[in-house]
Design a protein around this motif. Sequence first.
Motif, PDB file in Angstrom:
ATOM      1  N   ALA A  10      65.096  41.787  16.317  1.00 43.83           N
ATOM      2  CA  ALA A  10      64.635  40.399  16.300  1.00 43.83           C
ATOM      3  C   ALA A  10      64.588  39.885  14.866  1.00 43.83           C
ATOM      4  CB  ALA A  10      63.261  40.300  16.927  1.00 43.83           C
ATOM      5  N   ARG A  11      65.029  38.657  14.688  1.00 47.15           N
ATOM      6  CA  ARG A  11      64.971  38.034  13.366  1.00 47.15           C
ATOM      7  C   ARG A  11      63.604  37.409  13.166  1.00 47.15           C
ATOM      8  NH1 ARG A  11      69.769  33.998  12.813  1.00 47.15           N
ATOM      9  NH2 ARG A  11      68.834  33.787  10.766  1.00 47.15           N
ATOM     10  N   PRO A  12      63.092  37.446  11.945  1.00 47.05           N
ATOM     11  CA  PRO A  12      61.810  36.785  11.680  1.00 47.05           C
ATOM     12  C   PRO A  12      61.933  35.271  11.807  1.00 47.05           C
ATOM     13  CG  PRO A  12      62.602  37.993   9.731  1.00 47.05           C
ATOM     14  CD  PRO A  12      63.640  38.120  10.804  1.00 47.05           C
ATOM     15  N   GLY A  13      60.844  34.651  12.208  1.00 47.91           N
ATOM     16  CA  GLY A  13      60.834  33.197  12.345  1.00 47.91           C
ATOM     17  C   GLY A  13      61.157  32.473  11.059  1.00 47.91           C
ATOM     18  N   ALA A  14      60.803  33.066   9.923  1.00 48.91           N
ATOM     19  CA  ALA A  14      61.084  32.423   8.634  1.00 48.91           C
ATOM     20  C   ALA A  14      62.584  32.241   8.433  1.00 48.91           C
ATOM     21  CB  ALA A  14      60.483  33.240   7.499  1.00 48.91           C
ATOM     22  N   ASP A  15      63.390  33.197   8.923  1.00 46.25           N
ATOM     23  CA  ASP A  15      64.846  33.062   8.816  1.00 46.25           C
ATOM     24  C   ASP A  15      65.339  31.893   9.662  1.00 46.25           C
ATOM     25  OD1 ASP A  15      64.856  35.272   7.190  1.00 46.25           O
ATOM     26  OD2 ASP A  15      65.750  36.621   8.666  1.00 46.25           O
ATOM     27  N   TRP A  16      64.834  31.794  10.881  1.00 43.27           N
ATOM     28  CA  TRP A  16      65.226  30.687  11.764  1.00 43.27           C
ATOM     29  C   TRP A  16      64.797  29.351  11.163  1.00 43.27           C
ATOM     30  CZ3 TRP A  16      68.737  31.878  15.065  1.00 43.27           C
ATOM     31  CH2 TRP A  16      68.723  33.082  15.763  1.00 43.27           C
ATOM     32  N   LEU A  17      63.591  29.325  10.597  1.00 38.71           N
ATOM     33  CA  LEU A  17      63.073  28.095   9.990  1.00 38.71           C
ATOM     34  C   LEU A  17      63.949  27.669   8.815  1.00 38.71           C
ATOM     35  CD1 LEU A  17      60.817  25.953   9.808  1.00 38.71           C
ATOM     36  CD2 LEU A  17      59.561  27.559   8.366  1.00 38.71           C
ATOM     37  N   ARG A  18      64.306  28.616   7.955  1.00 42.47           N
ATOM     38  CA  ARG A  18      65.160  28.301   6.806  1.00 42.47           C
ATOM     39  C   ARG A  18      66.505  27.753   7.266  1.00 42.47           C
ATOM     40  NH1 ARG A  18      68.942  31.079   5.368  1.00 42.47           N
ATOM     41  NH2 ARG A  18      68.162  33.056   6.144  1.00 42.47           N
ATOM     42  N   GLU A  19      67.107  28.387   8.255  1.00 42.88           N
ATOM     43  CA  GLU A  19      68.384  27.894   8.778  1.00 42.88           C
ATOM     44  C   GLU A  19      68.224  26.507   9.392  1.00 42.88           C
ATOM     45  OE1 GLU A  19      70.601  30.401  11.397  1.00 42.88           O
ATOM     46  OE2 GLU A  19      70.460  32.110  10.035  1.00 42.88           O
ATOM     47  N   GLY A  20      67.120  26.295  10.098  1.00 45.21           N
ATOM     48  CA  GLY A  20      66.871  24.984  10.688  1.00 45.21           C
ATOM     49  C   GLY A  20      66.798  23.892   9.634  1.00 45.21           C
TER      50      GLY A  20
END
Length: 161
Positions: free
Chosen positions: A24-34
């Motif tokens: 699972a990827r950390p939410g911070a990675d998804w947030l940065r990409e978003g």
Amino acid sequence: MPSPGEADAAAVARPAVPEPAGVARPGADWLREGRELERSGSIAAAIERYEAAIAAEQTGDQAVLAEALRRLAVLRHHRGESERARDLCRRSHDLALQIGDHVLAAEALNTLGGVELSTGLLAGRPPRRFSRRWTSAGRAGPCAHGWNRTWGFSPTSGRAA
């Protein structure tokens, strides 16, 4: 032919190295990409990333969760989903207060205020409505003094300063 922003978004949307199965990827990675996708104009992809950050951080980094909720609220509002945006802002605000992050709480209220102003729901209402949410934690917080100068009323009392 893709626009210049679409080319950048495509690079962000496709990771160079595939993720291992079951990791699972950390939410911070998804947030940065978003954020990157939102800046490049790929709103649908940004929404997906913010939603992934929210799903990833339900029991993890609550500050990331609060920011992802707020950012998703902005995009939902721009897509005409203002009621959903309000709910996301409220969740972000409540969570920020729970973790004691008054800056994130203020950002959530600012976003909620923008939604309310742009949908006309504040017409004829005093600004106290939002100051009560800000002071619900029992203190005015770090932005209280700026309210007096900017808006001409005290957020703790709701009266003219």
